[in-house]
Design a protein around this motif. Structure first.
Motif, PDB file in Angstrom:
ATOM      1  N   LEU A   8      33.380  43.677  48.356  1.00  0.00           N
ATOM      2  CA  LEU A   8      32.638  43.361  49.571  1.00  0.00           C
ATOM      3  C   LEU A   8      33.367  43.885  50.793  1.00  0.00           C
ATOM      4  CD1 LEU A   8      31.681  39.615  48.905  1.00  0.00           C
ATOM      5  CD2 LEU A   8      30.229  41.636  48.596  1.00  0.00           C
ATOM      6  N   ARG A   9      32.637  44.039  51.890  1.00  0.00           N
ATOM      7  CA  ARG A   9      33.273  44.423  53.154  1.00  0.00           C
ATOM      8  C   ARG A   9      33.307  43.202  54.077  1.00  0.00           C
ATOM      9  NH1 ARG A   9      28.115  46.044  53.426  1.00  0.00           N
ATOM     10  NH2 ARG A   9      27.020  45.683  55.371  1.00  0.00           N
ATOM     11  N   CYS A  10      34.130  43.244  55.080  1.00  0.00           N
ATOM     12  CA  CYS A  10      34.257  42.121  56.007  1.00  0.00           C
ATOM     13  C   CYS A  10      32.912  41.757  56.617  1.00  0.00           C
ATOM     14  CB  CYS A  10      35.245  42.460  57.121  1.00  0.00           C
ATOM     15  SG  CYS A  10      36.947  42.504  56.520  1.00  0.00           S
ATOM     16  N   GLN A  12      30.468  40.478  55.148  1.00  0.00           N
ATOM     17  CA  GLN A  12      29.350  40.629  54.219  1.00  0.00           C
ATOM     18  C   GLN A  12      29.086  39.301  53.520  1.00  0.00           C
ATOM     19  OE1 GLN A  12      29.734  43.883  51.474  1.00  0.00           O
ATOM     20  NE2 GLN A  12      27.648  43.642  50.737  1.00  0.00           N
ATOM     21  N   ARG A  45      39.591  41.024  54.295  1.00  0.00           N
ATOM     22  CA  ARG A  45      40.088  41.665  53.081  1.00  0.00           C
ATOM     23  C   ARG A  45      41.206  42.604  53.509  1.00  0.00           C
ATOM     24  NH1 ARG A  45      36.219  45.813  50.490  1.00  0.00           N
ATOM     25  NH2 ARG A  45      37.147  47.026  52.119  1.00  0.00           N
ATOM     26  N   CYS A  47      44.473  45.376  52.538  1.00  0.00           N
ATOM     27  CA  CYS A  47      44.627  46.526  51.638  1.00  0.00           C
ATOM     28  C   CYS A  47      45.282  46.153  50.309  1.00  0.00           C
ATOM     29  CB  CYS A  47      45.386  47.658  52.313  1.00  0.00           C
ATOM     30  SG  CYS A  47      47.018  47.191  52.893  1.00  0.00           S
ATOM     31  N   GLU A  78      25.764  48.909  51.408  1.00  0.00           N
ATOM     32  CA  GLU A  78      27.044  49.425  51.903  1.00  0.00           C
ATOM     33  C   GLU A  78      26.764  50.333  53.082  1.00  0.00           C
ATOM     34  OE1 GLU A  78      30.238  48.882  50.845  1.00  0.00           O
ATOM     35  OE2 GLU A  78      29.421  47.321  49.565  1.00  0.00           O
TER      36      GLU A  78
END
Length: 79
Positions: A8-10, A12, A45, A47, A78
């Protein structure tokens, strides 16, 4: 689209599908509120794979291995 928390991305939003882990870890995560059908929001999230999520009224930090074991579904594309 099905993925794990690391995918997932921030900011989301997603819904928990299930947990792929041994019974002990699965039970621990379920006791923390990570149950199938529960919506969540990915807050951060890094790295290294660590994620911060909001589930109900709780904010949880999960390490990479644990985050990879939580299967989620998100209708957000996305981008």
């Amino acid at each position: 689209m099905e993925k794990n928390l690391v995918g997932l991305r921030c900011r989301q939003r997603a819904c928990i599908l299930g947990i792929r882990a041994d019974q002990k870890r699965k039970r621990q995560l379920e006791e923390m509120g990570l149950l199938p059908g529960t919506p969540l929001l990915l807050l951060l999230r890094n790295c290294g794979g660590t994620v911060m999520i909001k589930v109900r009224d709780s904010i949880l930090m999960l390490g990479q291995d644990t985050a990879r074991s939580v299967r989620v579904w998100s209708s957000e594309q996305e981008g």
